[in-house]
Design a protein around this motif. Sequence first.
Motif, PDB file in Angstrom:
ATOM      1  N   LEU A 214       0.821  -1.203   0.000  1.00  0.00           N
ATOM      2  CA  LEU A 214       0.000   0.000   0.000  1.00  0.00           C
ATOM      3  C   LEU A 214       0.856   1.254   0.000  1.00  0.00           C
ATOM      4  CD1 LEU A 214      -2.799  -0.897   2.599  1.00  0.00           C
ATOM      5  CD2 LEU A 214      -3.143  -0.397   0.174  1.00  0.00           C
ATOM      6  N   ILE A 215       1.885   1.248   0.841  1.00  0.00           N
ATOM      7  CA  ILE A 215       2.661   2.468   1.065  1.00  0.00           C
ATOM      8  C   ILE A 215       3.657   2.752  -0.052  1.00  0.00           C
ATOM      9  CG2 ILE A 215       4.372   3.537   2.580  1.00  0.00           C
ATOM     10  CD1 ILE A 215       2.948   2.115   4.921  1.00  0.00           C
ATOM     11  N   LEU A 216       4.444   1.745  -0.455  1.00  0.00           N
ATOM     12  CA  LEU A 216       5.509   2.003  -1.437  1.00  0.00           C
ATOM     13  C   LEU A 216       4.968   2.489  -2.791  1.00  0.00           C
ATOM     14  CD1 LEU A 216       8.065  -0.864  -0.681  1.00  0.00           C
ATOM     15  CD2 LEU A 216       8.085   1.524   0.088  1.00  0.00           C
ATOM     16  N   PRO A 217       3.944   1.826  -3.379  1.00  0.00           N
ATOM     17  CA  PRO A 217       3.404   2.364  -4.636  1.00  0.00           C
ATOM     18  C   PRO A 217       2.794   3.753  -4.481  1.00  0.00           C
ATOM     19  CG  PRO A 217       2.771   0.077  -4.361  1.00  0.00           C
ATOM     20  CD  PRO A 217       3.360   0.513  -3.062  1.00  0.00           C
ATOM     21  N   PHE A 218       2.169   4.010  -3.328  1.00  0.00           N
ATOM     22  CA  PHE A 218       1.609   5.343  -3.087  1.00  0.00           C
ATOM     23  C   PHE A 218       2.709   6.394  -3.066  1.00  0.00           C
ATOM     24  CE2 PHE A 218       0.559   8.687   0.028  1.00  0.00           C
ATOM     25  CZ  PHE A 218      -0.503   9.282  -0.649  1.00  0.00           C
ATOM     26  N   LEU A 219       3.820   6.098  -2.412  1.00  0.00           N
ATOM     27  CA  LEU A 219       4.938   7.036  -2.384  1.00  0.00           C
ATOM     28  C   LEU A 219       5.510   7.268  -3.779  1.00  0.00           C
ATOM     29  CD1 LEU A 219       6.823   5.845   0.842  1.00  0.00           C
ATOM     30  CD2 LEU A 219       5.361   7.865   0.574  1.00  0.00           C
ATOM     31  N   PHE A 220       5.595   6.182  -4.567  1.00  0.00           N
ATOM     32  CA  PHE A 220       6.110   6.314  -5.931  1.00  0.00           C
ATOM     33  C   PHE A 220       5.165   7.169  -6.776  1.00  0.00           C
ATOM     34  CE2 PHE A 220       6.267   4.552 -10.325  1.00  0.00           C
ATOM     35  CZ  PHE A 220       7.523   5.039 -10.663  1.00  0.00           C
TER      36      PHE A 220
END
Length: 488
Positions: A214-220
Motif C-alpha cells: 500500500l505504502i511504497l506504490p503510493f509514495l512512488f
Amino acid sequence: MGSVDAPKDYDVIIIGAGLSGINAAYRVQTELPDYSYTILEARDVIGGTWDLFRYPGIRSDSDLHTFGFPWRPWQHSKAIADGTSIRNYIRDSAEHFGIDKQIQFHHKLMSSDWSSNEQIPTSPISHLSKARPSIRNSGPETSITPTKKIIIIGSGATAVSLLPVLIEKASHVTMLQRSPSYFISIPSVDTTSDLIRKIFPSWIASRLIRWKFLILPFLFFTFCRHFPAMAKKGLRKRIQEDLPPSVPLDPHFNPSYYPWEQRLCICPDGDFFSALKTGKADIVTDTITSVTTTGITTQSGQHLDADIIITATGLKMQLGGGAPLTVDGEKVVLHDRFLWKNTMVEKVPNAAVIIGYTNASWTLGSDTAALLICRVLKFMRDHNISSAAPTLGLNPSEQNGSASTGDKTVQSGEWRGMKEMAVLNLSSTYVEKAKGILPKTGDKGPWRPRSNYFVDGWGAVFGDLTTGLRFVPASATGKANRVDKKSV
C-alpha cells in the motif's frame, strides 16, 4: 455453485460476480448479517473480467496483495499473478465464505426504474437459458504456429503481457504502437514478503505485506506527480538499461505525457525486454493507414507483414452492464449527474456504482465504496429511512434545493461555483472516449473524486454520511421499519 431460483425481495441486489461484486457481497453479509442479498450474474461462472478474457499471458498489472481481497490475503509468492491464478482465487474466496450460494447465474439486469411513490426499484431481469452456449476462448492461441508472423496493435498492459508469450509460439511478433507508454520492471517474486512470512505468524505477515504494497506504490505515485520531470528521467534511464542495443529508446519509449498521467506497464522480471532481446520481437511506433491481405501499411510508408493481427487497444467502458436507468420513468443520463463520494449517483435513490482507483489497485477503491454503502444502509435502517439520494443544492436550511448541471459550474445552493471534474484522472484514450458516458465529480465537499486510499478509507468508515444526501423517512411513505429493497 449455489443457485437462488425462487423469486423474492432482497435487501441488497449486487450486479456482477466479478472481483468487485464478490467483495461487495462479503461486506454486506459481514456488516449487515440480517440483510438478505443476491448477486445477479449474466454468465455462468464467477470471475468477471478474469474469466471472460483468456488471451495468452493475461495477468494483473497491480500486485495481488492490494488487488486481492483485504479479507482473504493473497498467499502466493508471485505478487503479479496470471489470469488463471486470479480466477481461481476469486472463485475459491467466494466458495470459502458461502458467497457462491447467493449467486443467480444466467440472470441479466435489463433496466432499472425507481418509483418515488412506491419507494422501491423495479428491475426487470432476463433469465438466460442455461443451455445457451458459453464462449470461453477469447485468445488466438489455436491459430498460432511457429511459422506465423503476428502484429499486436497497442502499447498498454494487454500488449505488454501478450508479446512475451506469443514469441514462444510464432516466428516473429511486432508491437505496433501509435504512442509509447512507460514501462517498469519488477521482480515477479517478492523476496521481502517471503522473509516476512518466515518471521511472523500468518495473520501478522499478511498485514505487514499488504501495508508494504500500500505504502511504497503510493509514495512512488506521489513522487511522480510532484516531480514529473525527475520521474520521467528516472524511468527512461531504467528502460534504457533494460533494452537490447538493437532497440532505440526514442521514439519507442518517449511518451508525450508524464508518468502516471496514464498507467505504467508492469514487466515481471523484465519479461517484455527479455522478449525483445531474443530478436523475435520488435516495436514500431507509427500510425496505421491501411490493413492489407498481407499485413499493415503505416503512415511512414512501412509495410509490416502479418499472418495474424491482434488489437490490444483498450476497452469500451460501461457502468451497470449498460442497463438503462430511470427514475419515475425519466431516463437518467449519467454524464449529466455528479457522483456523491464517487459512489452514489445524483438524484438516483438507493443505488450505487463501484468505481476503483486508476493510480492504485482497483479493488482498493471498490472496497472503500462497499464499506461506504454498508454504512449508508446501516444509517437508513437505524433512522427508519426509506430512501437516500444525492442532491446538489441540499443545504441544512435548503431541503428542497436544486441545481442545474448543464454548465461547467453548479449555480445554486451550497455547492455554488463547484467546478466539474472527471471521475477518472487518466489521459488514456479509452478513458477520454468514456467521458461522454461516465458521471462527473466536482471540486467541493462530497462531490470530490477519490484522492488516495488512506484518506478515502478513513472517510468510508468514519466520515460524514449526511451532507449532500436527501433522505425520505419510511413513515412518510407508509413503509415499515425495514426497507424492502435496496440496490447496490
